[in-house]
Design a protein around this motif. Structure first.
Motif, mmCIF file in Angstrom:
data_model
loop_
_atom_site.group_PDB
_atom_site.id
_atom_site.type_symbol
_atom_site.label_atom_id
_atom_site.label_comp_id
_atom_site.label_asym_id
_atom_site.label_seq_id
_atom_site.Cartn_x
_atom_site.Cartn_y
_atom_site.Cartn_z
ATOM 1 N N TYR A 112 8.227 3.308 -12.913
ATOM 2 C CA TYR A 112 6.902 2.982 -13.431
ATOM 3 C C TYR A 112 5.839 2.952 -12.330
ATOM 4 C CZ TYR A 112 7.765 -1.806 -11.753
ATOM 5 O OH TYR A 112 8.018 -2.910 -10.969
ATOM 6 N N LEU A 113 6.268 2.808 -11.062
ATOM 7 C CA LEU A 113 5.321 2.783 -9.945
ATOM 8 C C LEU A 113 5.013 4.178 -9.395
ATOM 9 C CD1 LEU A 113 6.422 -0.310 -7.813
ATOM 10 C CD2 LEU A 113 4.308 -0.043 -9.120
ATOM 11 N N GLN A 114 5.754 5.177 -9.841
ATOM 12 C CA GLN A 114 5.580 6.510 -9.277
ATOM 13 C C GLN A 114 4.148 7.041 -9.416
ATOM 14 O OE1 GLN A 114 8.380 8.206 -7.613
ATOM 15 N NE2 GLN A 114 6.480 8.992 -6.767
ATOM 16 N N PRO A 115 3.499 6.911 -10.591
ATOM 17 C CA PRO A 115 2.112 7.389 -10.693
ATOM 18 C C PRO A 115 1.162 6.659 -9.750
ATOM 19 C CG PRO A 115 3.054 7.045 -12.871
ATOM 20 C CD PRO A 115 4.002 6.443 -11.902
ATOM 21 N N GLU A 116 1.396 5.362 -9.533
ATOM 22 C CA GLU A 116 0.528 4.591 -8.643
ATOM 23 C C GLU A 116 0.704 5.049 -7.193
ATOM 24 O OE1 GLU A 116 -1.567 2.599 -9.984
ATOM 25 O OE2 GLU A 116 -0.678 2.550 -12.001
ATOM 26 N N ILE A 117 1.956 5.283 -6.802
ATOM 27 C CA ILE A 117 2.229 5.740 -5.439
ATOM 28 C C ILE A 117 1.650 7.144 -5.228
ATOM 29 C CG2 ILE A 117 4.079 6.365 -3.826
ATOM 30 C CD1 ILE A 117 5.762 4.107 -5.123
ATOM 31 N N ALA A 118 1.787 7.996 -6.251
ATOM 32 C CA ALA A 118 1.232 9.347 -6.161
ATOM 33 C C ALA A 118 -0.287 9.316 -6.032
ATOM 34 C CB ALA A 118 1.640 10.157 -7.387
ATOM 35 N N ALA A 119 -0.907 8.262 -6.588
ATOM 36 C CA ALA A 119 -2.367 8.129 -6.527
ATOM 37 C C ALA A 119 -2.846 7.513 -5.216
ATOM 38 C CB ALA A 119 -2.866 7.301 -7.707
ATOM 39 N N GLY A 120 -1.902 7.122 -4.339
ATOM 40 C CA GLY A 120 -2.298 6.633 -3.027
ATOM 41 C C GLY A 120 -1.934 5.199 -2.718
ATOM 42 N N MET A 121 -1.367 4.465 -3.690
ATOM 43 C CA MET A 121 -0.950 3.095 -3.399
ATOM 44 C C MET A 121 0.328 3.108 -2.572
ATOM 45 S SD MET A 121 0.290 0.010 -5.865
ATOM 46 C CE MET A 121 1.966 0.647 -5.781
ATOM 47 N N ALA A 122 0.447 2.198 -1.617
ATOM 48 C CA ALA A 122 1.657 2.082 -0.800
ATOM 49 C C ALA A 122 2.569 1.013 -1.394
ATOM 50 C CB ALA A 122 1.292 1.720 0.631
ATOM 51 N N ALA A 123 3.874 1.200 -1.252
ATOM 52 C CA ALA A 123 4.831 0.211 -1.750
ATOM 53 C C ALA A 123 6.008 0.119 -0.785
ATOM 54 C CB ALA A 123 5.327 0.576 -3.145
ATOM 55 N N THR A 149 8.112 -7.177 9.009
ATOM 56 C CA THR A 149 8.459 -5.756 9.095
ATOM 57 C C THR A 149 7.958 -4.996 7.874
ATOM 58 O OG1 THR A 149 10.437 -6.306 10.383
ATOM 59 C CG2 THR A 149 10.365 -4.125 9.372
ATOM 60 N N ALA A 150 8.143 -5.604 6.696
ATOM 61 C CA ALA A 150 7.693 -4.952 5.459
ATOM 62 C C ALA A 150 6.180 -4.781 5.442
ATOM 63 C CB ALA A 150 8.149 -5.757 4.254
ATOM 64 N N ALA A 151 5.456 -5.834 5.839
ATOM 65 C CA ALA A 151 3.990 -5.763 5.823
ATOM 66 C C ALA A 151 3.468 -4.767 6.844
ATOM 67 C CB ALA A 151 3.404 -7.149 6.076
ATOM 68 N N GLN A 152 4.081 -4.743 8.023
ATOM 69 C CA GLN A 152 3.657 -3.778 9.039
ATOM 70 C C GLN A 152 3.898 -2.356 8.558
ATOM 71 O OE1 GLN A 152 5.969 -5.255 12.328
ATOM 72 N NE2 GLN A 152 4.324 -6.584 13.077
ATOM 73 N N ARG A 153 5.020 -2.142 7.881
ATOM 74 C CA ARG A 153 5.305 -0.824 7.327
ATOM 75 C C ARG A 153 4.282 -0.468 6.247
ATOM 76 N NH1 ARG A 153 7.625 3.840 8.862
ATOM 77 N NH2 ARG A 153 8.594 4.945 7.134
ATOM 78 N N LEU A 154 3.934 -1.441 5.412
ATOM 79 C CA LEU A 154 2.957 -1.209 4.349
ATOM 80 C C LEU A 154 1.613 -0.768 4.924
ATOM 81 C CD1 LEU A 154 2.590 -1.634 1.175
ATOM 82 C CD2 LEU A 154 1.382 -3.715 1.827
ATOM 83 N N PHE A 155 1.116 -1.501 5.925
ATOM 84 C CA PHE A 155 -0.185 -1.155 6.495
ATOM 85 C C PHE A 155 -0.107 0.119 7.325
ATOM 86 C CE2 PHE A 155 -1.107 -5.473 5.210
ATOM 87 C CZ PHE A 155 -2.385 -5.318 4.684
ATOM 88 N N GLY A 156 1.082 0.419 7.857
ATOM 89 C CA GLY A 156 1.264 1.708 8.512
ATOM 90 C C GLY A 156 1.075 2.843 7.523
ATOM 91 N N ARG A 157 1.630 2.673 6.335
ATOM 92 C CA ARG A 157 1.447 3.663 5.275
ATOM 93 C C ARG A 157 -0.035 3.784 4.902
ATOM 94 N NH1 ARG A 157 5.432 7.369 4.346
ATOM 95 N NH2 ARG A 157 7.471 6.381 4.216
ATOM 96 N N LEU A 158 -0.685 2.660 4.764
ATOM 97 C CA LEU A 158 -2.104 2.669 4.382
ATOM 98 C C LEU A 158 -2.974 3.297 5.462
ATOM 99 C CD1 LEU A 158 -2.372 -0.872 2.744
ATOM 100 C CD2 LEU A 158 -2.414 1.351 1.587
ATOM 101 N N ASP A 159 -2.516 3.219 6.712
ATOM 102 C CA ASP A 159 -3.282 3.814 7.811
ATOM 103 C C ASP A 159 -2.959 5.289 8.023
ATOM 104 O OD1 ASP A 159 -4.596 1.462 8.270
ATOM 105 O OD2 ASP A 159 -3.228 0.776 9.837
ATOM 106 N N GLY A 160 -2.100 5.838 7.134
ATOM 107 C CA GLY A 160 -1.905 7.284 7.184
ATOM 108 C C GLY A 160 -0.524 7.766 7.545
ATOM 109 N N ALA A 161 0.434 6.877 7.800
ATOM 110 C CA ALA A 161 1.792 7.327 8.116
ATOM 111 C C ALA A 161 2.364 8.078 6.911
ATOM 112 C CB ALA A 161 2.679 6.129 8.452
ATOM 113 N N ALA A 162 2.789 9.315 7.127
ATOM 114 C CA ALA A 162 3.188 10.166 6.006
ATOM 115 C C ALA A 162 4.647 10.609 6.073
ATOM 116 C CB ALA A 162 2.283 11.401 5.951
ATOM 117 N N HIS A 163 5.463 9.987 6.947
ATOM 118 C CA HIS A 163 6.845 10.421 7.059
ATOM 119 C C HIS A 163 7.677 9.968 5.859
ATOM 120 C CE1 HIS A 163 6.678 6.407 8.788
ATOM 121 N NE2 HIS A 163 5.943 6.886 9.763
ATOM 122 N N GLU A 164 8.916 10.425 5.815
ATOM 123 C CA GLU A 164 9.793 10.125 4.691
ATOM 124 C C GLU A 164 10.069 8.623 4.586
ATOM 125 O OE1 GLU A 164 11.013 12.382 2.469
ATOM 126 O OE2 GLU A 164 9.678 13.806 3.474
#
Length: 345
Positions: free
Chosen positions: A144-155, A308-323
Motif C-alpha cells: 500500500y506504500l508503493q505509490p507513495e514511495i514512487a511519488a517521492g516519499m522515503a520509508a 540509524t533509521a532516521a539518518q538513512r531516511l534523511f539520506g534518502r530525502l537528500d537524494g541518496a538513490a542506491h538500492e
C-alpha cells in the motif's frame, strides 16, 4: 449597577492572517511578508508598526504553506508498535533528535500491533504530506506504500523488514543475540532450556526462536516441544507457559525469554518458586540490575536503531538513490547473575 464588558467569542479555527496584519498596520501584504520573513526593504518605523500588529493579533507564520511551496513539508512520521513499551522510548527520542537536526517535525503514532491500524495510520500521515516514514511494522504486506514511495516519499523500516516491497530496514541481530544468550546458559551446565517468545509471525520472534534452536543444535540437544511456547505477550499466557515448563518430572532448569515483557512476567513467576531457575532475557529493562539476582539480558541498542533509521531516511530525502539496504546492529550480552545460576540438583 456596574456594567460588565463582554469579551468577543473566540474564533476557533480562524487564525489571524497576513491580510489582518496588513490592515491593522496600514501597509500592504508584501510589506508584511518582508517583515515576517526577515527580508530587507522595510523602514524601521514601518517594521515597528507591523510587528506591533503581529503581537496584538497573535499572528504566526504558516510554515506548512511555506515549506509546501518548496516541495517539502519538513515533517516525518514514526509508527511504533506500542507507545507504552519502554523499548520504544529511546528509539523515538533518537529519531526525533535526528529529525530536529534536519529542521523537521516528528509525528508519532501507534499501530497497537494491528496491521490494519498500521495501514490506516501510515496512509493518514501520507495524506498530510509527511516527507518520510520510519515504520516498526505490525503487518507483513506494505504494498500500500508503493505509490507513495514512487511519488517521492522515503520509508525506512525498523526492527522488522517490510513485506512485499523493497525498502531500507534496520534490525538488531535477533538470531545472533538469542543464540549467544542460550549458549551462555549451556555454558553454565544447563541442558533443558525453555523458550517463551512472542507470536511466531513476528520477524523478531521467529529469528530469536531460530537462534535458540541453533544454540541447542550446536550442543547436540534436540529440544522437547514442551520447552517452547510462542504467543501473545499477555502476562497470563506467559505465566501459564512458564508454569508448564517448570512443572512435571523433568522441568526445564533455565528459561530464555524472548522480549522484555516476557522477561518481567517470568521474573514474577520465578520469585514464587523455591528452586532456583536460571534466566536470560532478550532486551534490557529498567531495574533489571537491582533485582536479586540481577537479570542477565541480551541488550539491543534501541537508540542506535532509531538513529540509524532516521539518518538513512534523511539520506534518502537528500537524494541518496542506491538500492534498498539491510542494516543489522549487534546485540550485547550483559551477565548479572540470573543467567549464571547452575542447574538445581
Amino acid at each position: 449597577m456596574a456594567q460588565t464588558t463582554r469579551r468577543p467569542a473566540p474564533r476557533y479555527g480562524n487564525r489571524p492572517t497576513m491580510k489582518d496584519v496588513a490592515a491593522r498596520a496600514g501597509v500592504g501584504l508584501k510589506t508584511v511578508s518582508r517583515v515576517v520573513n526577515d527580508e530587507p526593504g522595510v523602514t524601521p518605523d514601518t517594521e515597528r508598526r507591523v510587528r506591533e500588529a503581529i503581537a496584538a493579533l497573535g499572528f504566526r507564520r504558516n510554515d506548512s504553506a511555506r515549506v509546501l511551496r518548496k516541495g517539502r513539508t519538513a515533517s516525518v512520521g514514526l509508527i511504533l508498535e506500542d507507545l507504552a513499551d519502554p523499548f520504544y522510548g529511546p528509539l523515538s527520542r533518537a529519531v526525533e533528535e535526528v529529525a530536529r537536526a534536519h529542521g523537521a517535525l516528528l509525528i508519532n503514532g501507534s499501530s497497537a500491533e494491528d496491521p490494519e491500524r498500521e495501514r490506516e495510520l501510515a496512509l493518514a500521515l501520507c495524506a498530510r504530506r509527511v516527507d518520510g516514514l520510519v515504520v516498526i511494522p505490525a503487518g507483513d504486506d506494505h504494498r500500500y506504500l508503493q505509490p507513495e514511495i514512487a511519488a517521492g516519499m522515503a520509508a525506512v523500516f525498523v526492527d522488522r523488514p517490510a513485506g512485499g516491497i523493497e525498502a531500507d530496514v534496520v534490525l538488531s541481530d535477533s538470531f545472533g543475540g538469542a543464540r549467544e544468550g542460550v549458549q551462555h546458559l549451556l555454558a553454565h551446565g544447563h541442558r533443558r532450556v525453555g523458550f517463551i517468545g512472542d507470536m511466531p509471525r513476528i520477524h523478531t520472534a521467529a529469528e530469536r526462536l531460530r537462534g535458540y534452536r541453533a544454540a541447542l543444535a550446536g550442543a547436540g540437544i534436540t529440544p522437547d516441544p514442551e520447552w517452547v511456547s510462542l504467543g501473545v505477550t499477555d502476562p497470563q499466557r506467559v505465566r501459564d507457559a512458564a508454569h508448564a515448563m517448570l512443572g512435571g518430572p523433568e522441568p526445564v532448569t533455565a528459561v530464555f525469554a524472548g522480549n522484555n515483557r516476557v522477561t518481567v512476567t517470568v521474573v514474577r513467576v520465578l520469585a514464587e518458586r523455591v528452586r532456583p531457575v536460571a534466566l536470560v532475557g532478550f532486551d534490557d529493562f529498567e531495574l533489571a540490575d537491582l533485582l536479586d539476582p540481577g537479570v542477565t539480558v541480551v541488550a539491543q541498542d534501541a537508540a542506535q536503531l532509531g538513529r540509524t533509521a532516521a539518518q538513512r531516511l534523511f539520506g534518502r530525502l537528500d537524494g541518496a538513490a542506491h538500492e534498498a539496504e539491510r542494516f543489522v546492529l549487534p546485540t550485547r550480552l550483559i551477565p548479572r547473575g540470573s543467567g549464571e545460576l547452575p542447574p538445581a540438583l
